[in-house]
Design an enzyme around this catalytic site. Structure first.
Site, PDB file in Angstrom:
ATOM      1  N   LYS A  44      -8.674   3.404 -19.190  1.00  0.00           N
ATOM      2  CA  LYS A  44      -9.100   4.007 -20.580  1.00  0.00           C
ATOM      3  C   LYS A  44      -7.940   3.740 -21.680  1.00  0.00           C
ATOM      4  CE  LYS A  44     -12.649   4.752 -18.458  1.00  0.00           C
ATOM      5  NZ  LYS A  44     -13.154   6.055 -17.986  1.00  0.00           N
TER       6      LYS A  44
ATOM      7  N   ASP B  95      -8.178  16.673 -15.504  1.00  0.00           N
ATOM      8  CA  ASP B  95      -8.391  15.367 -15.750  1.00  0.00           C
ATOM      9  C   ASP B  95      -8.231  15.045 -17.493  1.00  0.00           C
ATOM     10  OD1 ASP B  95      -9.529  12.811 -16.855  1.00  0.00           O
ATOM     11  OD2 ASP B  95     -10.829  12.673 -15.190  1.00  0.00           O
TER      12      ASP B  95
ATOM     13  N   TYR C 284     -16.781  13.984 -15.942  1.00  0.00           N
ATOM     14  CA  TYR C 284     -17.083  12.799 -15.870  1.00  0.00           C
ATOM     15  C   TYR C 284     -18.044  12.311 -14.719  1.00  0.00           C
ATOM     16  CZ  TYR C 284     -16.255   7.520 -15.070  1.00  0.00           C
ATOM     17  OH  TYR C 284     -16.757   6.366 -14.936  1.00  0.00           O
TER      18      TYR C 284
ATOM     19  N   ARG D 173       0.710  -1.195  -0.137  1.00  0.00           N
ATOM     20  CA  ARG D 173      -0.147  -0.045   0.160  1.00  0.00           C
ATOM     21  C   ARG D 173       0.765   1.199  -0.041  1.00  0.00           C
ATOM     22  NH1 ARG D 173      -2.082   1.761   4.406  1.00  0.00           N
ATOM     23  NH2 ARG D 173      -2.142  -0.128   5.343  1.00  0.00           N
TER      24      ARG D 173
HETATM   25  C1  PLP Z   1     -13.603   6.498 -16.823  1.00  0.00           C
HETATM   26  C2  PLP Z   1     -13.043   8.013 -16.208  1.00  0.00           C
HETATM   27  C3  PLP Z   1     -12.926   8.273 -15.075  1.00  0.00           C
HETATM   28  C4  PLP Z   1     -12.956   7.295 -13.913  1.00  0.00           C
HETATM   29  O1  PLP Z   1     -12.203   6.322 -14.152  1.00  0.00           O
HETATM   30  P1  PLP Z   1     -12.282   4.778 -13.663  1.00  0.00           P
HETATM   31  O2  PLP Z   1     -10.849   4.085 -13.921  1.00  0.00           O
HETATM   32  O3  PLP Z   1     -13.513   4.271 -14.016  1.00  0.00           O
HETATM   33  O4  PLP Z   1     -12.482   5.010 -12.093  1.00  0.00           O
HETATM   34  C5  PLP Z   1     -12.599   9.634 -14.950  1.00  0.00           C
HETATM   35  N1  PLP Z   1     -12.501  10.539 -15.698  1.00  0.00           N
HETATM   36  C6  PLP Z   1     -12.667  10.153 -16.919  1.00  0.00           C
HETATM   37  C7  PLP Z   1     -12.664  11.361 -18.103  1.00  0.00           C
HETATM   38  C8  PLP Z   1     -13.006   9.001 -17.367  1.00  0.00           C
HETATM   39  O5  PLP Z   1     -13.246   8.533 -18.670  1.00  0.00           O
END
Ligand code: PLP
Length: 386
Positions: free
Chosen positions: A204, A179, A109, A56
């Site tokens: 992603k 983000d 998101y 961790r």
């Molecule tokens: C999918 C996504 C998230 C969240 O990510 P997870 O891996 O599903 O927790 C945050 N921001 C954007 C733009 C995303 O596409």
């Protein structure tokens, strides 16, 4: 040496610190490491981000993934999480306390939006939502001495509006976070524009094969250490297996995103004059309202295309039942082309007013372009439209 190489090369050379002479990264599955002495044990237990103590706190495979992302983002350091939401939650809760204020864009998101509106509000952290693509919107909402965090997402989901990164980087006072999931570290570099922290759902495009759940944040070491001090207690720890897949994804990120962005541009362009399509949203198109900004801050137009159908929701439903090659699924950045209907899936919880603000319409479809031959993807889309 590495610094002078192009990003595509850095994706190959980075993150090799813990692999010795092995070309593939080593998978460190261990959750715990042995100490030589009490002094050594104390050093490991009390140091920030101890590399070999307890997983961790840190893990060599995860560390390699973090180093690769830091290199690609031009950052001093990075920290990985068990998901993109793990990254979002850890950044927000490490930087904000009860009574603090956040400025965030509405076009976030859905999970991030729900986190700010739910748990954060419950903890007494207030958020002002602004339209991220409107010039000056973030600066206007900042309350000096009270706003701790400015949170932006560009390109944004699902309409692919952009936030001006220079404008965000020029803000003084709050910590600025972008983000950048939809762009990937090879699509844009927010830190080069003066933004403090860049964040990704590596689930992603970075991992890129729909087989890892992973998040990451990059920026100055002081910020990353502060986030670690909180997140080691929060516990959204990444799995070394997922970090391994994240690192493997980085090795092919350049060829994948180049193919996907070229394919996305071809498909977006081909749909512009289709009678069943009333709007095509793609930052790489000259017709995108922020096309100049896209050219200034993005290396390509991204891997997502959003379209709006003249026939509204019934037309979207017909499209979704007609596709043969495209998959009906909500994620993005993987090998398969995916299509989703934001109004009933990713953005289903929005009020009609919120949906109007973020540009989600009943006839909108979001398409994540995969690695298939572009002409095959287009043929399936045209068939589903016809
Ligand atoms: C999918 C996504 C998230 C969240 O990510 P997870 O891996 O599903 O927790 C945050 N921001 C954007 C733009 C995303 O596409």
């Amino acid at each position: 040496m590495t610094e002078q190489n192009q990003p595509a090369t850095q994706a190959i050379t980075s993150g090799r610190g813990a692999s010795g002479s092995s070309l593939a990264p080593a998978l460190w599955a261990s959750t715990v490491w042995e100490s030589e002495s009490l002094v050594d044990a104390r050093r490991r237990a009390t140091g920030t981000r101890a590399a070999e103590f307890y997983s961790r706190y840190g893990n060599p495979t995860v560390r390699s993934f973090e180093e690769a992302v830091a290199t690609l983002e031009g950052a001093e350091d990075a920290i990985a999480f068990g998901s993109g939401m793990g990254a979002v939650a850890s950044v927000v809760l490490s930087m904000c306390s009860a009574g603090d204020h956040i400025v965030a864009q509405r076009q976030l998101y859905a999970g991030t939006l729900a986190f700010l509106q739910g748990p954060c509000a419950r903890f007494g952290i207030e958020t002002t939502f602004v339209d991220g693509h409107v010039p000056g919107a973030f600066a206007e909402a900042v309350r000096p001495g009270k706003t701790m965090l400015v949170l932006a997402e560009t390109p944004s989901n699902p309409r692919l509006d952009l936030v001006d990164l220079d404008e965000l980087g020029a803000l003084r006072g709050p910590v600025t976070v972008v983000d950048s999931t939809l762009a990937t570290p090879l699509g844009q570099r927010p830190l080069d524009h003066g933004v403090h922290l860049v964040l990704h759902s590596a689930t992603k495009g970075i991992a890129g094969h729909n087989d890892a759940t992973l998040g990451v944040v990059a920026g100055e070491k002081d910020y990353i250490d502060a986030i670690w001090s909180y997140s080691v207690l929060h516990g959204a720890t990444p799995s070394p297996y997922d970090a391994l897949n994240g690192l493997r994804g980085i090795r092919t990120l350049s060829v994948r995103t180049t193919h996907q962005a070229d394919s996305a541009l071809f498909i977006a362009d081909s749909l512009l004059d289709h009678p069943a399509v009333t709007a095509v949203h793609y930052p790489g198109l000259p017709s995108h309202p922020q096309s100049d900004l896209a050219k200034r801050q993005m290396r390509h137009g991204g891997t997502l295309v959003a379209i709006e159908l003249a026939g509204g929701q019934p037309a979207a439903e017909r499209f979704l039942t007609s596709v043969q090659l495209l998959h009906r699924a909500t994620s993005l950045g993987g090998p398969e082309t995916l299509v989703c209907h934001p109004a009933t899936t990713t953005h289903a919880s929005l009020t009609p007013d919120e949906a109007a603000h973020v540009g989600v319409t009943a006839g909108m479809l979001r398409i994540s372009i995969g690695l298939e031959e572009p002409t095959d993807v287009l043929r399936d889309i045209l068939r589903a439209l016809g």
